[in-house]
Write an enzyme that holds these catalytic residues in place. Structure first.
Site, short mmCIF file in Angstrom:
data_model
loop_
_atom_site.label_atom_id
_atom_site.label_comp_id
_atom_site.label_asym_id
_atom_site.label_seq_id
_atom_site.Cartn_x
_atom_site.Cartn_y
_atom_site.Cartn_z
CB CYS A 104 35.15 43.71 19.37
SG CYS A 104 35.56 44.85 18.29
CD GLU A 105 37.85 39.73 25.21
OE1 GLU A 105 37.93 40.88 24.13
OE2 GLU A 105 37.89 38.79 26.23
CE1 TYR B 126 43.40 48.25 43.89
CE2 TYR B 126 40.53 47.56 45.17
CZ TYR B 126 42.08 47.53 45.28
OH TYR B 126 42.99 47.97 46.16
CD GLU C 72 49.32 48.55 53.21
OE1 GLU C 72 50.42 50.28 53.09
OE2 GLU C 72 49.33 47.70 52.86
N PRO C 73 43.72 50.57 54.13
CG PRO C 73 42.07 52.48 54.92
CD PRO C 73 43.11 51.71 55.16
N GLY C 74 42.14 50.30 50.66
CA GLY C 74 41.57 50.96 49.47
C GLY C 74 40.29 51.08 49.26
#
Ligand code: LLP
Length: 468
Positions: A391-392, A420, A320-322
């Site tokens: 804002c980071e 992802y 099950e590769p993603g």
């Protein structure tokens, strides 16, 4: 100066240009940095799937995820064909849809013959809505709710059981429901195999929240052999993600066949082994993953050899590769806005997205490469820091990006953003999530609509008494 880069791109003063790609089908998408259809058109602009990236941004806005259908399909085909070539028994490739789950992507994977690995009720619902056959859907998760388990049972997909609590809950549910067919399950086991990847994305080591402890196999197999309402078809394990080493997956294959034998000795009639995913991709030049075909071949060989030496029939083999299916197929196009030059220190160049559309740099210190898509052959003249608009202070997409001279309105393309990124996107600072298009043969189709401000407040409730 033009030099040929070994990675399937030309280095023209530093910008990445695709080479002549006449040998597309021989390239392994996970070893490339750009989608396989990427080229430079007559306007000196990056083109993907026959679509000019700058035109796509004019049409669909930015940030924009641009998914190349050819690259995604080729990766699916390479996995599928490699299993058919190197494994004499039955096999099934599942797309680990946590990498990017939406209707269109599930539909493309299914149309290439892949099944879908889902990790929640939401992913399961999406795969079903995309028309994926439930016999090819496998549900994971270390804390499935009763509602998720019931949805899985009713839909007829296979449940990959993770732990004792889930197993016992499942027995309760199936006994209450008295289904005519036993529920198909697999057992996820913790393989105890270390591999070199970021700590957060390692799952195989014994100290892991996933899977049954392999020291409890006797107890587990004895328990399962007594459950007539459950049809345990096989075993599953996954050792981690973005892995370049070949040995951990070989070791996993050996360990899994040994577990398989142990289960058989307990009278379980298992037929399936699922070796998980984890093959890495090339985000930057120094990344050196094996090709999809090499990875599959290595696993198939070890499973066959070990089954032969243990005198076991070949199980149906699943993987099950993603990431390696989808990451390289997608780029994100941003529009460049403000810059800040701090003499002697660094130059910040800000884009119109950031950690909300790609949380991987801030979460895993992941590195990416980029090109200015509207002036591909411009020579590299500067090293800058690509900042997001959140804002980071840590909202930095790329440190030390090598860029030509840039101006506001230029289009910056970040490569390898298919896995992802959208699936981990957020609305931090109430940024609307970007649109995504699939491109192929000069056509672009929306697969995810850009969120609007109305979408952003859609779940908000303002109780009458709080109104101002
Ligand atoms: N199967 C299971 C049970 C998994 O947990 C995963 C990934 C996969 C398959 C697919 O692995 P892949 O082929 O994509 O490496 N958010 C992290 C990655 C988390 C991976 C989670 N599990 C990242 O952005 O790097």
């Amino acid at each position: 100066m033009v030099s040929t880069h070994p990675l399937g791109v030309q280095h023209v003063g530093g910008q990445y240009l695709p080479q002549n790609r006449s040998t597309n089908a021989n390239l392994s998408p996970n070893q490339e940095m750009l989608p396989l259809t990427a080229k430079v058109n007559g306007n000196d602009c990056l083109e993907i799937g026959g679509c000019d990236v700058t035109t796509l941004v004019q049409q669909f806005g930015s940030p924009l995820y641009i998914l190349d259908e050819t690259t995604l399909r080729l990766a699916c085909q390479q996995y599928r064909d490699a299993f058919q070539k190197y494994y004499p028994g039955a096999s099934q490739v599942l797309y680990a849809s946590k990498a990017w789950n939406c209707l269109a992507i599930c539909a493309i994977a299914a149309s290439e013959g892949l099944g879908i690995d889902v990790a929640s009720g939401g992913e399961l619902y999406t795969a079903l809505q995309a028309g994926v056959s439930p016999e090819k859907i496998y549900l994971h998760n270390n804390n499935k709710s009763r509602a998720e388990l019931i949805l899985a049972i009713e839909s007829g997909c296979t449940i990959v059981v993770d732990n004792w609590y889930e197993l016992k809950t499942l027995v309760e549910i199936v006994e209450e429901r008295e289904k005519s067919h036993p529920t198909r399950i697999m057992l996820r086991l913790t393989p105890g195999i270390e591999c070199h990847t970021h700590e957060y994305i390692r799952t195989g080591q014994l100290d892991s929240k996933f899977g049954f402890d392999p020291n409890q196999l006797e107890e587990l197999f004895t328990f399962i052999s007594k459950q007539s309402a459950l049809n345990c078809v096989g075993l599953h394990a996954h050792i981690g993600s973005q892995i370049f080493e070949r040995q951990p997956h070989r070791d996993l294959a050996v360990v899994m066949v040994q577990w398989f034998k142990q289960a058989t000795q307990h009278g379980l009639q298992l037929t399936e082994l699922n070796v998980g995913g984890g093959l890495g991709i090339r985000y930057v030049e120094s990344d050196d993953p094996p090709s999809i075909t090499e990875w599959v071949k290595a696993i198939c060989e070890v499973i066959q050899e070990t089954c032969a030496s243990e005198n076991l029939p070949l199980p149906k083999l699943l993987a099950e590769p993603g990431r390696s299916l989808i990451a390289t197929a997608c780029v994100t196009a941003y529009t460049i806005g403000s810059s800040k030059v701090i003499p002697g220190i660094r130059t910040y160049v800000a884009v119109d997205g950031g950690m909300s559309d790609n949380p991987r740099p801030i979460t895993y210190q992941s590195v990416y490469r980029s090109v200015v898509a509207n002036r591909i052959s411009a020579p590299i003249t500067q090293t800058v820091t690509i900042a997001g608009k959140h804002c980071e202070s840590g909202d930095i997409l790329i440190k030390n990006a090598q860029l030509p001279e840039i101006k506001p309105g230029d289009i910056l393309v970040v490569m390898g953003t298919g896995a992802y990124n959208y699936s981990m996107a957020s609305n931090y600072n109430r940024l609307a999530r970007p649109a995504a298009v699939v491109v192929g043969n000069g056509e672009a189709n929306l697969i995810l609509r850009r969120e609007t401000y109305e979408d952003l407040i859609q779940q908000d409730c303002l109780p009458e008494r709080l109104k101002v």
